[in-house]
Design an enzyme around this catalytic site. Structure first.
Site, short mmCIF file in Angstrom:
data_model
loop_
_atom_site.label_atom_id
_atom_site.label_comp_id
_atom_site.label_asym_id
_atom_site.label_seq_id
_atom_site.Cartn_x
_atom_site.Cartn_y
_atom_site.Cartn_z
N ALA A 142 34.21 -11.36 -1.31
CA ALA A 142 34.13 -9.90 -1.08
C ALA A 142 33.15 -9.37 -0.25
CB ALA A 142 33.66 -9.38 -2.55
N CYS A 173 36.80 -5.51 -7.54
CA CYS A 173 37.15 -4.39 -6.45
C CYS A 173 38.38 -3.54 -6.55
CB CYS A 173 37.18 -5.29 -4.91
SG CYS A 173 35.93 -6.38 -4.76
#
EC number: 2.3.1.181
Length: 212
Positions: A142, A173
């Protein structure tokens, strides 16, 4: 711009709130040109973090502490087996280009994974670091950044060997249709020290992309 860039590797786990406070303090020092830039590699105890675009409906099971943070993006998980890289750089004497910085940061992580035999890539329209797991696209890292007065904060999180079920308390996310994976799930036993060395080996090309 202070020089040289400090590399700090934490031997133990660092509480997320404590790390955030230290990072903010360093960024303030870099902004004032009284502190060196920083690459800080560490691991957190289990925590969910909420970025500035976090949707409360994507917090499915608050089984771990939830920490709101100033980085961009939505919910992420941090925990044991995940390598965190906080990057505090001064872009005032480099390219003042947010998109270029994020692209370069992604490329750095992709290059480091490549050093260790994992082919990772960017996916159009989906921020982060992706790879193939059983032939299907899955997220292995990420990216979440904040840039304040052209000084960078936050950075990346790469899944080396976390407990992947810990991600199921959130929609990672904001992307529900793709799974998360890890180096371990791909059959790669990568120690944090090995990943740190790969990051060091691929750092200069990343910095060169930030040049004006």
């Amino acid at each position: 711009m202070a020089s040289p860039i400090e590399w700090r590797v934490e031997p133990g786990r660092v509480d997320y709130g404590e790390a955030l406070a230290q990072m903010e303090a360093r960024a303030a020092g870099v902004t004032a040109r009284t502190a060196a830039e920083l690459v800080w590699l560490l691991e957190h105890p289990p925590v969910y973090t909420a970025g500035t675009s976090a949707d409360p409906t994507e917090l499915l099971d608050a089984r771990f502490p939830v920490h709101r943070t100033g980085r961009g993006g939505r919910y992420t998980y941090h925990g044991p087996g995940q390598r965190i890289g906080y990057v505090v750089l001064d872009l005032r004497d480099r390219r003042r280009d947010v998109r270029n910085y994020v692209h370069a940061l992604e490329g750095w992580v992709i290059a480091a994974l490549g050093e260790l035999g994992i082919e990772a890539f960017r996916a159009p329209g989906r921020i982060g670091i992706w790879t193939l797991d059983g032939g299907a696209e899955a997220k292995i890292g990420a990216i979440g950044v904040r840039i304040r007065q052209w000084v960078t904060l936050h950075g990346f999180a790469v899944n080396l060997s976390p407990t992947l079920s810990d991600f199921t308390g959130i929609v990672p996310c904001g992307i529900a249709e793709f799974p998360v994976t890890s180096a371990a799930a791909l059959g790669k036993n990568i120690a944090p020290e090995a990943f740190d060395q790969a990051l060091s080996a691929t750092f200069m090309p990343f910095l060169e992309l930030l040049n004006p």
